[in-house]
Design a protein around this motif. Structure first.
Motif, PDB file in Angstrom:
ATOM      1  N   LEU A   3       0.857  -1.185  -0.067  1.00 51.24           N
ATOM      2  CA  LEU A   3      -0.023   0.126   0.011  1.00 51.24           C
ATOM      3  C   LEU A   3       0.839   1.199   0.110  1.00 51.24           C
ATOM      4  CD1 LEU A   3      -2.848  -0.750   2.563  1.00 51.24           C
ATOM      5  CD2 LEU A   3      -2.977  -0.724   0.385  1.00 51.24           C
ATOM      6  N   SER A   4       0.270   2.344  -0.607  1.00 55.18           N
ATOM      7  CA  SER A   4       0.930   3.612  -0.662  1.00 55.18           C
ATOM      8  C   SER A   4      -0.005   4.354  -0.033  1.00 55.18           C
ATOM      9  CB  SER A   4       0.995   4.098  -2.140  1.00 55.18           C
ATOM     10  OG  SER A   4       1.912   3.430  -3.090  1.00 55.18           O
ATOM     11  N   ILE A   5       0.666   5.108   1.197  1.00 54.71           N
ATOM     12  CA  ILE A   5      -0.005   5.869   2.081  1.00 54.71           C
ATOM     13  C   ILE A   5       0.407   7.448   2.250  1.00 54.71           C
ATOM     14  CG2 ILE A   5      -0.710   5.994   4.613  1.00 54.71           C
ATOM     15  CD1 ILE A   5      -0.273   2.866   4.766  1.00 54.71           C
ATOM     16  N   TYR A   6      -0.455   8.195   2.014  1.00 53.65           N
ATOM     17  CA  TYR A   6      -0.155   9.719   1.941  1.00 53.65           C
ATOM     18  C   TYR A   6      -0.456  10.124   3.686  1.00 53.65           C
ATOM     19  CZ  TYR A   6       0.007  14.483   1.234  1.00 53.65           C
ATOM     20  OH  TYR A   6       0.651  16.023   1.177  1.00 53.65           O
ATOM     21  N   ILE A  19       5.297   7.017  12.913  1.00 56.60           N
ATOM     22  CA  ILE A  19       4.538   6.084  11.960  1.00 56.60           C
ATOM     23  C   ILE A  19       5.281   5.219  11.432  1.00 56.60           C
ATOM     24  CG2 ILE A  19       3.805   7.434  10.167  1.00 56.60           C
ATOM     25  CD1 ILE A  19       0.668   6.570  10.886  1.00 56.60           C
ATOM     26  N   LYS A  20       6.321   5.828  10.520  1.00 54.62           N
ATOM     27  CA  LYS A  20       7.141   4.945   9.853  1.00 54.62           C
ATOM     28  C   LYS A  20       7.934   3.882  10.516  1.00 54.62           C
ATOM     29  CE  LYS A  20       7.607   8.766   6.535  1.00 54.62           C
ATOM     30  NZ  LYS A  20       8.499   9.928   6.038  1.00 54.62           N
ATOM     31  N   GLU A  21       8.522   4.460  11.847  1.00 56.98           N
ATOM     32  CA  GLU A  21       9.440   3.400  12.550  1.00 56.98           C
ATOM     33  C   GLU A  21       8.302   2.292  13.144  1.00 56.98           C
ATOM     34  OE1 GLU A  21      10.966   5.853  15.516  1.00 56.98           O
ATOM     35  OE2 GLU A  21      12.504   6.403  14.015  1.00 56.98           O
ATOM     36  N   PRO A  29       3.955  -4.087   4.642  1.00 51.81           N
ATOM     37  CA  PRO A  29       4.205  -3.368   3.246  1.00 51.81           C
ATOM     38  C   PRO A  29       3.574  -2.187   2.724  1.00 51.81           C
ATOM     39  CG  PRO A  29       2.641  -5.352   3.091  1.00 51.81           C
ATOM     40  CD  PRO A  29       2.956  -4.974   4.862  1.00 51.81           C
ATOM     41  N   VAL A  30       4.442  -1.165   3.221  1.00 53.25           N
ATOM     42  CA  VAL A  30       3.640   0.081   2.872  1.00 53.25           C
ATOM     43  C   VAL A  30       4.982   0.996   2.274  1.00 53.25           C
ATOM     44  CG1 VAL A  30       1.917  -0.117   4.473  1.00 53.25           C
ATOM     45  CG2 VAL A  30       3.776   0.962   5.236  1.00 53.25           C
ATOM     46  N   THR A  31       4.496   2.082   1.584  1.00 51.57           N
ATOM     47  CA  THR A  31       5.422   3.066   1.196  1.00 51.57           C
ATOM     48  C   THR A  31       4.498   4.540   1.683  1.00 51.57           C
ATOM     49  OG1 THR A  31       6.173   2.130  -0.716  1.00 51.57           O
ATOM     50  CG2 THR A  31       6.372   4.231  -0.881  1.00 51.57           C
ATOM     51  N   PHE A  32       5.495   5.258   2.063  1.00 49.65           N
ATOM     52  CA  PHE A  32       4.662   6.377   2.806  1.00 49.65           C
ATOM     53  C   PHE A  32       5.035   7.924   1.661  1.00 49.65           C
ATOM     54  CE2 PHE A  32       5.139   3.925   6.626  1.00 49.65           C
ATOM     55  CZ  PHE A  32       3.825   3.947   6.958  1.00 49.65           C
ATOM     56  N   TYR A  33       4.144   8.830   1.655  1.00 50.72           N
ATOM     57  CA  TYR A  33       4.082   9.963   0.930  1.00 50.72           C
ATOM     58  C   TYR A  33       3.681  10.938   1.907  1.00 50.72           C
ATOM     59  CZ  TYR A  33       4.651   6.947  -3.346  1.00 50.72           C
ATOM     60  OH  TYR A  33       4.938   6.256  -4.048  1.00 50.72           O
ATOM     61  N   GLY A  34       4.083  12.239   1.835  1.00 50.97           N
ATOM     62  CA  GLY A  34       3.486  13.264   2.614  1.00 50.97           C
ATOM     63  C   GLY A  34       3.944  14.599   1.991  1.00 50.97           C
ATOM     64  N   PRO A  35       3.372  15.725   2.581  1.00 50.79           N
ATOM     65  CA  PRO A  35       3.753  16.989   2.191  1.00 50.79           C
ATOM     66  C   PRO A  35       5.258  17.295   2.437  1.00 50.79           C
ATOM     67  CG  PRO A  35       2.904  16.999   4.322  1.00 50.79           C
ATOM     68  CD  PRO A  35       2.803  15.608   3.749  1.00 50.79           C
ATOM     69  N   LEU A  75      -1.328  12.615  -3.601  1.00 53.53           N
ATOM     70  CA  LEU A  75      -2.488  12.174  -2.919  1.00 53.53           C
ATOM     71  C   LEU A  75      -3.077  10.891  -3.946  1.00 53.53           C
ATOM     72  CD1 LEU A  75      -4.376  15.076  -1.616  1.00 53.53           C
ATOM     73  CD2 LEU A  75      -3.761  12.904  -0.231  1.00 53.53           C
ATOM     74  N   GLN A  76      -3.057  11.557  -5.313  1.00 48.01           N
ATOM     75  CA  GLN A  76      -3.570  10.424  -6.240  1.00 48.01           C
ATOM     76  C   GLN A  76      -2.837   9.164  -6.340  1.00 48.01           C
ATOM     77  OE1 GLN A  76      -4.294  12.474 -10.046  1.00 48.01           O
ATOM     78  NE2 GLN A  76      -5.637  14.184  -9.134  1.00 48.01           N
ATOM     79  N   LYS A  77      -1.483   9.225  -6.207  1.00 49.42           N
ATOM     80  CA  LYS A  77      -1.006   8.308  -6.228  1.00 49.42           C
ATOM     81  C   LYS A  77      -0.792   7.150  -4.958  1.00 49.42           C
ATOM     82  CE  LYS A  77       4.025   6.970  -6.524  1.00 49.42           C
ATOM     83  NZ  LYS A  77       5.083   7.130  -7.554  1.00 49.42           N
ATOM     84  N   SER A  78      -1.433   7.644  -3.889  1.00 55.05           N
ATOM     85  CA  SER A  78      -1.668   6.942  -2.726  1.00 55.05           C
ATOM     86  C   SER A  78      -2.987   6.071  -2.726  1.00 55.05           C
ATOM     87  CB  SER A  78      -1.668   8.075  -1.456  1.00 55.05           C
ATOM     88  OG  SER A  78      -0.520   8.664  -1.446  1.00 55.05           O
ATOM     89  N   ASP A  79      -2.760   4.769  -2.241  1.00 54.90           N
ATOM     90  CA  ASP A  79      -3.878   4.029  -1.732  1.00 54.90           C
ATOM     91  C   ASP A  79      -4.849   4.356  -0.662  1.00 54.90           C
ATOM     92  OD1 ASP A  79      -3.076   2.196  -3.966  1.00 54.90           O
ATOM     93  OD2 ASP A  79      -1.315   1.593  -2.526  1.00 54.90           O
ATOM     94  N   LEU A  80      -3.989   5.060   0.301  1.00 58.16           N
ATOM     95  CA  LEU A  80      -5.021   5.321   1.744  1.00 58.16           C
ATOM     96  C   LEU A  80      -4.239   6.731   1.961  1.00 58.16           C
ATOM     97  CD1 LEU A  80      -6.315   4.453   4.105  1.00 58.16           C
ATOM     98  CD2 LEU A  80      -4.311   3.390   4.851  1.00 58.16           C
ATOM     99  N   VAL A  81      -5.007   7.542   2.755  1.00 56.33           N
ATOM    100  CA  VAL A  81      -4.591   8.611   3.359  1.00 56.33           C
ATOM    101  C   VAL A  81      -4.746   8.786   4.936  1.00 56.33           C
ATOM    102  CG1 VAL A  81      -4.826  11.173   3.661  1.00 56.33           C
ATOM    103  CG2 VAL A  81      -5.090  10.163   1.404  1.00 56.33           C
ATOM    104  N   ILE A  82      -3.932   8.834   5.588  1.00 56.89           N
ATOM    105  CA  ILE A  82      -3.877   8.973   7.246  1.00 56.89           C
ATOM    106  C   ILE A  82      -3.697  10.427   7.522  1.00 56.89           C
ATOM    107  CG2 ILE A  82      -2.873   8.484   9.490  1.00 56.89           C
ATOM    108  CD1 ILE A  82      -2.250   5.464   8.210  1.00 56.89           C
ATOM    109  N   ALA A  83      -4.734  11.016   7.860  1.00 57.07           N
ATOM    110  CA  ALA A  83      -4.635  12.482   8.343  1.00 57.07           C
ATOM    111  C   ALA A  83      -4.667  12.597   9.885  1.00 57.07           C
ATOM    112  CB  ALA A  83      -5.852  13.260   7.685  1.00 57.07           C
ATOM    113  N   LEU A  84      -3.499  13.451  10.424  1.00 56.30           N
ATOM    114  CA  LEU A  84      -3.505  13.367  11.883  1.00 56.30           C
ATOM    115  C   LEU A  84      -3.869  14.830  12.399  1.00 56.30           C
ATOM    116  CD1 LEU A  84      -1.316  12.237  14.452  1.00 56.30           C
ATOM    117  CD2 LEU A  84      -0.908  14.755  14.046  1.00 56.30           C
TER     118      LEU A  84
END
Length: 147
Positions: A3-6, A19-21, A29-35, A75-84
């Motif tokens: 999963l790709s997660i923003y 969250i990454k650690e 099995p995730v890849t993270f993106y963000g601002p 955001l478009q590339k991501s499968d899921l968004v986690i907003a804190l």
């Protein structure tokens, strides 16, 4: 499956590192993106690319257009968004990113303390899941990979 997660949210604390650690420790099995997490670069990217702007408003608009492009692509590339949403910082960008995720049909996990229940009640109803802590969000992600 991977999963790709923003990770939408303020850039002043180390919640993304946490969250990454923790995701790595859980072997998710995730890849993270963000601002852009470098606040100065985010604020001055317009001038970095377009040159010095005549005033602060135009400087902000130049940076915002580039940051908005970057955010939309990721955001478009991501499968899921986690907003804190935390209690310490203003959360306008987080609200905008979470709303964009909803508009794009991206699954959304909203992390917010109980004290922000009322101001975020509508957004919380649009999210797929609302939790109070990073650990809970990761438990949801871990559940996705469960048999």
């Amino acid at each position: 499956m991977k999963l790709s997660i923003y990770l939408a949210g303020e850039i002043h604390s180390d919640w993304r590192k946490e969250i990454k650690e923790k995701a790595e420790a859980l072997q998710l099995p995730v890849t993270f993106y963000g601002p852009m997490e470098n606040h100065d670069r985010s604020d001055y990217i317009g001038e970095e690319i377009l040159g010095t702007q005549p005033n602060d408003i135009l400087r902000d608009e130049a940076a915002s257009s580039i940051n908005n492009l970057r955010t939309e692509l990721l955001l478009q590339k991501s499968d899921l968004v986690i907003a804190l949403f935390g209690e310490k910082y203003k959360q306008w960008n987080t609200a905008m990113d979470a709303s964009a995720a909803v508009s794009l049909g991206k699954p959304l996990i909203l992390i917010r303390p109980e004290s922000l229940h009322h101001p975020l009640k509508e957004l919380s109803q649009k999210a797929h899941v609302t939790v109070e802590r990073v650990d809970q969000a990761l438990q949801v992600v871990q559940y996705v990979f469960s048999n």
